[in-house]
Design a protein around this motif. Structure first.
Motif, PDB file in Angstrom:
ATOM      1  N   HIS A   7       0.841  -1.202   0.000  1.00 40.76           N
ATOM      2  CA  HIS A   7       0.000   0.000   0.000  1.00 40.76           C
ATOM      3  C   HIS A   7       0.881   1.259   0.000  1.00 40.76           C
ATOM      4  O   HIS A   7       0.621   2.206  -0.736  1.00 40.76           O
ATOM      5  N   PHE A   8       1.931   1.259   0.819  1.00 39.89           N
ATOM      6  CA  PHE A   8       2.854   2.395   0.864  1.00 39.89           C
ATOM      7  C   PHE A   8       3.501   2.618  -0.507  1.00 39.89           C
ATOM      8  O   PHE A   8       3.555   3.740  -1.003  1.00 39.89           O
ATOM      9  N   ARG A  11       1.139   4.067  -3.030  1.00 33.13           N
ATOM     10  CA  ARG A  11       0.866   5.488  -2.748  1.00 33.13           C
ATOM     11  C   ARG A  11       2.085   6.352  -3.104  1.00 33.13           C
ATOM     12  O   ARG A  11       1.952   7.398  -3.694  1.00 33.13           O
ATOM     13  N   PHE A  12       3.288   5.886  -2.726  1.00 29.34           N
ATOM     14  CA  PHE A  12       4.514   6.625  -3.000  1.00 29.34           C
ATOM     15  C   PHE A  12       4.724   6.812  -4.498  1.00 29.34           C
ATOM     16  O   PHE A  12       5.085   7.894  -4.959  1.00 29.34           O
ATOM     17  N   GLN A  13       4.510   5.764  -5.264  1.00 35.63           N
ATOM     18  CA  GLN A  13       4.797   5.841  -6.692  1.00 35.63           C
ATOM     19  C   GLN A  13       3.703   6.548  -7.489  1.00 35.63           C
ATOM     20  O   GLN A  13       3.965   7.048  -8.572  1.00 35.63           O
ATOM     21  N   GLN A  15       1.658   9.119  -6.194  1.00 29.02           N
ATOM     22  CA  GLN A  15       1.497  10.515  -5.779  1.00 29.02           C
ATOM     23  C   GLN A  15       2.637  11.357  -6.335  1.00 29.02           C
ATOM     24  O   GLN A  15       3.784  10.914  -6.359  1.00 29.02           O
ATOM     25  N   LEU A 141       5.686   8.116   9.053  1.00 33.39           N
ATOM     26  CA  LEU A 141       4.791   8.724   8.065  1.00 33.39           C
ATOM     27  C   LEU A 141       3.635   9.496   8.687  1.00 33.39           C
ATOM     28  O   LEU A 141       2.830  10.083   7.969  1.00 33.39           O
ATOM     29  N   GLN A 184       4.557  13.232   0.882  1.00 30.64           N
ATOM     30  CA  GLN A 184       4.308  12.581  -0.409  1.00 30.64           C
ATOM     31  C   GLN A 184       3.216  11.524  -0.297  1.00 30.64           C
ATOM     32  O   GLN A 184       2.434  11.357  -1.210  1.00 30.64           O
ATOM     33  N   VAL A 185       3.187  10.803   0.796  1.00 33.19           N
ATOM     34  CA  VAL A 185       2.175   9.741   0.938  1.00 33.19           C
ATOM     35  C   VAL A 185       1.070  10.151   1.899  1.00 33.19           C
ATOM     36  O   VAL A 185       0.408   9.308   2.488  1.00 33.19           O
ATOM     37  N   LYS A 186       0.881  11.462   2.033  1.00 32.87           N
ATOM     38  CA  LYS A 186      -0.137  11.994   2.955  1.00 32.87           C
ATOM     39  C   LYS A 186      -1.441  11.242   2.757  1.00 32.87           C
ATOM     40  O   LYS A 186      -1.883  11.004   1.643  1.00 32.87           O
ATOM     41  N   PHE A 188      -1.726   8.214   3.860  1.00 34.10           N
ATOM     42  CA  PHE A 188      -1.401   6.788   3.965  1.00 34.10           C
ATOM     43  C   PHE A 188      -1.885   6.306   5.320  1.00 34.10           C
ATOM     44  O   PHE A 188      -1.526   6.830   6.355  1.00 34.10           O
TER      45      PHE A 188
END
Length: 192
Positions: A7-8, A11-13, A15, A141, A184-186, A188
């Protein structure tokens, strides 16, 4: 790979990174943000040796200055991680990077994000690293865990971030990098 880590990564890739800061430093460096793929994903951090001339005793990511032979920031980050903590570059899955940031020590630092399998044995370089420790990824995070102060340094405003975990104070560039990763992964939200 754990559901939390999948999931992280997604989201990272997907966003867009927060807007990049202007960088002025010409000397290049890179750090590895090593995420350990355990049941509860964590970040590996180092506490720099007290004997070092620059930033002694500070919490940091493995990393350092770019060599002439380093082709990419990933090359620098993986080489330095091998030198500092004995991390085999073949064990790291690079998933991306954050925009470069200037350090107060005169480097333009590119944070490289990589995933490591759980259960690796690290061999710290005692000349550079005093201790190794992990912090839970979801803790790093959570933007509510960050504190900041605004100062003026060399006539320019500077925001310094702080993150406390256990008995460790994470601050300066390391905390700023983690805070940007959290931005960046706000949103998450790890699975429970």
């Amino acid at each position: 790979m754990s559901d939390i880590l999948q999931h992280f990564i997604q989201r990272f890739q997907l966003q867009l990174p927060p807007p990049a800061y202007d960088t002025f430093q010409l000397r290049k460096a890179a750090v590895l943000i090593p995420i350990i793929n355990g049941q509860q994903p964590s970040l590996l951090l180092t506490k720099r040796s007290s004997a070092l001339r620059k930033h002694p005793g500070q919490v940091a990511f493995p990393g350092g200055a770019t060599d002439e032979t380093d082709i990419l920031p990933e090359t620098t980050a993986l080489r330095e991680a091998y030198e500092e903590v004995g991390l085999n570059p073949g064990c790291v899955e690079i998933i991306g990077q954050l925009p470069a940031m200037d350090s107060v020590s005169g480097f333009q630092v590119t944070p490289v994000v990589g995933v490591l399998p759980a259960g690796l044995n690290f061999i710290k370089n005692h000349h550079e690293v005093e201790t190794l420790f992990e912090i839970p990824l979801d803790y790093a995070l959570n933007s509510e865990n960050y504190h900041s102060i605004d100062i003026v340094r060399r006539g320019k405003p500077l925001r310094i971030y702080f993150l406390y975990y256990a008995d460790n104070l994470i601050w300066g560039l390391t905390a700023a990098i983690l805070q940007r990763l959290a931005l960046q992964v706000k949103g998450f939200i790890p699975f429970n």
